[in-house]
Scaffold this motif. Sequence first.
Motif, short mmCIF file in Angstrom:
data_model
loop_
_atom_site.label_atom_id
_atom_site.label_comp_id
_atom_site.label_asym_id
_atom_site.label_seq_id
_atom_site.Cartn_x
_atom_site.Cartn_y
_atom_site.Cartn_z
N ALA A 170 9.88 -3.35 5.91
CA ALA A 170 9.07 -3.84 4.76
C ALA A 170 7.61 -3.77 4.80
N ARG A 171 7.10 -4.34 6.00
CA ARG A 171 5.84 -4.29 6.25
C ARG A 171 5.36 -2.73 6.54
N SER A 172 6.21 -2.09 7.30
CA SER A 172 5.68 -0.65 7.46
C SER A 172 5.74 0.16 6.13
N ILE A 173 6.60 -0.11 5.31
CA ILE A 173 6.57 0.57 3.93
C ILE A 173 5.12 0.21 3.05
N ASP A 174 5.00 -1.19 3.25
CA ASP A 174 3.88 -1.54 2.45
C ASP A 174 2.75 -0.76 3.01
N SER A 175 2.29 -0.71 4.15
CA SER A 175 1.09 0.22 4.51
C SER A 175 1.25 1.61 3.87
N GLU A 176 2.31 2.21 3.91
CA GLU A 176 2.43 3.58 3.42
C GLU A 176 2.19 3.48 1.80
N LEU A 177 2.62 2.68 1.27
CA LEU A 177 2.60 2.41 -0.24
C LEU A 177 1.25 2.34 -0.64
N GLN A 178 0.44 1.45 0.18
CA GLN A 178 -0.97 1.20 -0.19
C GLN A 178 -1.74 2.46 -0.24
N ARG A 179 -1.50 3.50 0.70
CA ARG A 179 -2.09 4.88 0.39
C ARG A 179 -1.64 5.76 -0.93
N VAL A 180 -0.84 5.34 -1.48
CA VAL A 180 -0.30 6.04 -2.86
C VAL A 180 -1.34 5.70 -3.75
N PRO A 181 -2.02 6.83 -4.39
CA PRO A 181 -3.19 6.63 -5.27
C PRO A 181 -2.42 5.68 -6.63
N GLY A 182 -3.43 4.95 -7.19
CA GLY A 182 -2.94 4.16 -8.39
C GLY A 182 -2.20 2.87 -8.00
N THR A 183 -1.92 2.78 -6.52
CA THR A 183 -1.13 1.37 -6.28
C THR A 183 -2.42 0.32 -6.17
#
Length: 292
Positions: A170-183
């Motif tokens: 989950a923490r690895s997914i968190d870092s990737e989702l933070q890069r999505v514009p608008g998050t």
Amino acid sequence: MKGAAELGLSGRIARQFLTTEITPLLALTGLLLGLFAVLVTPREEEPQINVTFANVFIPFPGASAQEVESLLTTPAERIVSEIEKVEHVYSVSQPGMAVLTVRYEVGTPRTDAIVRLYNAFYQHADWLPQGLGVGPPLIKPKGIDDVPIVAVTLWSEDPQLGADDLMRVARSIDSELQRVPGTRNIEIIGGPERVLRVTLDPQRLTGYGLAIEDLRRALAAANVAQDADAMVRDNREILVQAGAFLSTPEDVAELVVGVRNQGPIFLRDVAEVALTADIPKSYVSQGIGSGA
């Protein structure tokens, strides 16, 4: 004449419109007005609606839920209910803490609403019980953007994978989702944190003549860093720092906690040190429905 009389009033009006030359002009005018309304009407793909609310946390360490309710929650509700455009006030009284959720009317400007909430509490600061250890109110504004839009549950059919393994994913997914514009905000719940666990061996501890307080002092003294001095060279100032924080389980295990027979006693001699998962403080359940 008899046929015209049988049509009635509505029939005569309809026949008049069918035979008059102004009917096509009226239809064309209505069509043009409709097109004009479509062009001038404001449109927005994602309209911004002010849905303003805030959470108010008031700490009261050591107090029971009944004491929190009578001394904090009830007076705070009276203060908040007097604020302009407050629609609902929800409260929770729990041991050591009062939590209020203040919801304003839809469309209330966020900045004005939060300023009024701050002013209401600080203008009535004298309502807090004095000398009982009650902390100042902590106000956390919320809005429509703070409402979760997507919730993802991680699970595995592999019995070898535990909550700690899923937490790392989950923490690895968190870092990737933070890069999505608008998050904006991503919150991970339901998983245990990683902690450094020190399991003492009472027999070894007694054999070396050490007490738990000796270990506590050794850990506190070793896990510290501070600025020692500054050196000036070539018109440059270099800060010198003494000490270092314990960052790995090996660093903690090699910590000297005492001396015996002129030899050092390491923490690994009297305890087991391991980086492991903490006791979970919350759980997440998943329900899977069966379709027909």
